[in-house]
Design a protein around this motif. Structure first.
Motif, PDB file in Angstrom:
ATOM      1  N   ASP A  40      36.664  -6.675 -47.728  1.00 17.01           N
ATOM      2  CA  ASP A  40      37.804  -7.440 -47.591  1.00 17.01           C
ATOM      3  C   ASP A  40      38.950  -7.041 -48.736  1.00 17.01           C
ATOM      4  O   ASP A  40      39.520  -7.703 -49.451  1.00 17.01           O
ATOM      5  N   ASP A  41      38.778  -5.645 -49.048  1.00 17.12           N
ATOM      6  CA  ASP A  41      39.673  -4.964 -49.747  1.00 17.12           C
ATOM      7  C   ASP A  41      39.229  -5.344 -51.468  1.00 17.12           C
ATOM      8  O   ASP A  41      39.822  -4.982 -52.447  1.00 17.12           O
ATOM      9  N   ILE A  42      38.166  -6.002 -51.681  1.00 16.36           N
ATOM     10  CA  ILE A  42      37.438  -6.382 -52.853  1.00 16.36           C
ATOM     11  C   ILE A  42      36.306  -5.340 -53.077  1.00 16.36           C
ATOM     12  O   ILE A  42      35.280  -5.536 -52.417  1.00 16.36           O
ATOM     13  N   PRO A  43      36.378  -4.763 -54.301  1.00 18.92           N
ATOM     14  CA  PRO A  43      35.100  -3.818 -54.576  1.00 18.92           C
ATOM     15  C   PRO A  43      34.123  -4.705 -55.182  1.00 18.92           C
ATOM     16  O   PRO A  43      34.265  -5.420 -56.136  1.00 18.92           O
ATOM     17  N   VAL A  44      32.751  -4.429 -54.837  1.00 23.00           N
ATOM     18  CA  VAL A  44      31.596  -5.240 -55.085  1.00 23.00           C
ATOM     19  C   VAL A  44      31.117  -4.191 -56.352  1.00 23.00           C
ATOM     20  O   VAL A  44      30.256  -3.228 -55.773  1.00 23.00           O
ATOM     21  N   MET A  45      31.342  -4.424 -57.699  1.00 28.23           N
ATOM     22  CA  MET A  45      30.655  -3.381 -58.726  1.00 28.23           C
ATOM     23  C   MET A  45      29.654  -3.885 -59.297  1.00 28.23           C
ATOM     24  O   MET A  45      29.307  -3.649 -60.548  1.00 28.23           O
ATOM     25  N   LEU A  46      28.852  -4.643 -58.852  1.00 31.85           N
ATOM     26  CA  LEU A  46      27.504  -5.262 -59.587  1.00 31.85           C
ATOM     27  C   LEU A  46      26.471  -4.036 -59.441  1.00 31.85           C
ATOM     28  O   LEU A  46      26.326  -3.595 -58.393  1.00 31.85           O
ATOM     29  N   PRO A  47      25.979  -3.591 -60.613  1.00 32.55           N
ATOM     30  CA  PRO A  47      25.007  -2.531 -60.609  1.00 32.55           C
ATOM     31  C   PRO A  47      23.906  -2.637 -59.513  1.00 32.55           C
ATOM     32  O   PRO A  47      23.418  -1.876 -58.816  1.00 32.55           O
ATOM     33  N   GLU A  48      23.320  -4.035 -59.328  1.00 35.41           N
ATOM     34  CA  GLU A  48      22.365  -4.293 -58.501  1.00 35.41           C
ATOM     35  C   GLU A  48      22.806  -4.204 -56.965  1.00 35.41           C
ATOM     36  O   GLU A  48      21.876  -4.386 -56.159  1.00 35.41           O
ATOM     37  N   SER A  49      24.141  -4.376 -56.722  1.00 35.36           N
ATOM     38  CA  SER A  49      24.496  -4.255 -55.340  1.00 35.36           C
ATOM     39  C   SER A  49      24.907  -2.871 -55.097  1.00 35.36           C
ATOM     40  O   SER A  49      25.002  -2.576 -54.059  1.00 35.36           O
ATOM     41  N   GLY A  50      24.716  -1.705 -55.623  1.00 35.67           N
ATOM     42  CA  GLY A  50      24.821  -0.473 -55.285  1.00 35.67           C
ATOM     43  C   GLY A  50      23.762   0.062 -54.587  1.00 35.67           C
ATOM     44  O   GLY A  50      22.785  -0.564 -54.489  1.00 35.67           O
ATOM     45  N   ARG A  51      24.236   0.985 -53.465  1.00 36.63           N
ATOM     46  CA  ARG A  51      23.499   1.620 -52.637  1.00 36.63           C
ATOM     47  C   ARG A  51      23.077   2.999 -53.057  1.00 36.63           C
ATOM     48  O   ARG A  51      23.985   3.817 -53.535  1.00 36.63           O
ATOM     49  N   ALA A  52      21.914   3.434 -53.074  1.00 39.95           N
ATOM     50  CA  ALA A  52      21.520   4.781 -53.818  1.00 39.95           C
ATOM     51  C   ALA A  52      21.928   5.758 -52.833  1.00 39.95           C
ATOM     52  O   ALA A  52      21.806   5.437 -51.211  1.00 39.95           O
ATOM     53  N   LEU A  53      22.563   6.937 -52.972  1.00 42.94           N
ATOM     54  CA  LEU A  53      23.144   7.644 -52.207  1.00 42.94           C
ATOM     55  C   LEU A  53      21.940   8.918 -51.717  1.00 42.94           C
ATOM     56  O   LEU A  53      21.097   9.148 -52.556  1.00 42.94           O
ATOM     57  N   SER A  54      22.226   9.330 -50.365  1.00 38.77           N
ATOM     58  CA  SER A  54      21.065  10.301 -49.760  1.00 38.77           C
ATOM     59  C   SER A  54      21.362  11.579 -50.262  1.00 38.77           C
ATOM     60  O   SER A  54      22.591  11.784 -51.138  1.00 38.77           O
ATOM     61  N   THR A  55      20.545  12.507 -50.306  1.00 36.44           N
ATOM     62  CA  THR A  55      20.545  13.962 -50.914  1.00 36.44           C
ATOM     63  C   THR A  55      21.773  14.609 -50.148  1.00 36.44           C
ATOM     64  O   THR A  55      22.555  15.134 -51.026  1.00 36.44           O
ATOM     65  N   ASP A  56      21.962  14.522 -49.194  1.00 35.01           N
ATOM     66  CA  ASP A  56      23.135  14.929 -48.185  1.00 35.01           C
ATOM     67  C   ASP A  56      24.556  14.343 -48.943  1.00 35.01           C
ATOM     68  O   ASP A  56      25.467  15.113 -49.061  1.00 35.01           O
ATOM     69  N   GLU A  57      24.450  13.104 -49.153  1.00 33.10           N
ATOM     70  CA  GLU A  57      25.782  12.547 -49.585  1.00 33.10           C
ATOM     71  C   GLU A  57      25.869  12.975 -50.945  1.00 33.10           C
ATOM     72  O   GLU A  57      27.261  13.028 -51.541  1.00 33.10           O
ATOM     73  N   LYS A  58      25.011  13.120 -51.825  1.00 34.07           N
ATOM     74  CA  LYS A  58      25.084  13.689 -53.192  1.00 34.07           C
ATOM     75  C   LYS A  58      25.645  15.089 -53.284  1.00 34.07           C
ATOM     76  O   LYS A  58      26.397  15.314 -54.114  1.00 34.07           O
ATOM     77  N   LEU A  59      25.119  15.958 -52.293  1.00 37.50           N
ATOM     78  CA  LEU A  59      25.654  17.380 -52.269  1.00 37.50           C
ATOM     79  C   LEU A  59      27.112  17.484 -51.624  1.00 37.50           C
ATOM     80  O   LEU A  59      27.577  18.519 -51.851  1.00 37.50           O
ATOM     81  N   ALA A  60      27.381  16.378 -51.016  1.00 39.00           N
ATOM     82  CA  ALA A  60      28.676  16.601 -50.160  1.00 39.00           C
ATOM     83  C   ALA A  60      29.878  16.490 -51.194  1.00 39.00           C
ATOM     84  O   ALA A  60      29.713  16.000 -52.235  1.00 39.00           O
ATOM     85  N   LYS A  61      30.933  17.354 -50.794  1.00 41.05           N
ATOM     86  CA  LYS A  61      32.189  17.183 -51.639  1.00 41.05           C
ATOM     87  C   LYS A  61      32.891  15.982 -51.475  1.00 41.05           C
ATOM     88  O   LYS A  61      33.274  15.102 -51.609  1.00 41.05           O
TER      89      LYS A  61
END
Length: 61
Positions: A40-61
């Motif tokens: 709802d336009d509010i960023p959830v910036m807690l380190p434990e709530s972050g999602r690890a990026l996949s390898t493809d996401e890391k390599l994408a521009k």
């Protein structure tokens, strides 16, 4: 998301810049390989709530 707010936000882990992914409603830190969701336009910036990026996401521009 407001561009001014986006320019003020940094990754809670490394304090680096974040990239807005409008399609997934996430803020992405390429350095740490973590995506933080936006609810709802509010960023959830807690380190434990972050999602690890996949390898493809890391390599994408």
């Amino acid at each position: 998301m407001d561009k001014k707010l986006l320019s003020l936000l940094v990754c809670p882990l490394c304090k680096g810049n974040l990239i807005l992914d409008k399609e997934k409603s996430e803020l992405i830190c390429k350095f740490d390989g973590v995506a933080y969701k936006i609810d709802d336009d509010i960023p959830v910036m807690l380190p434990e709530s972050g999602r690890a990026l996949s390898t493809d996401e890391k390599l994408a521009k």
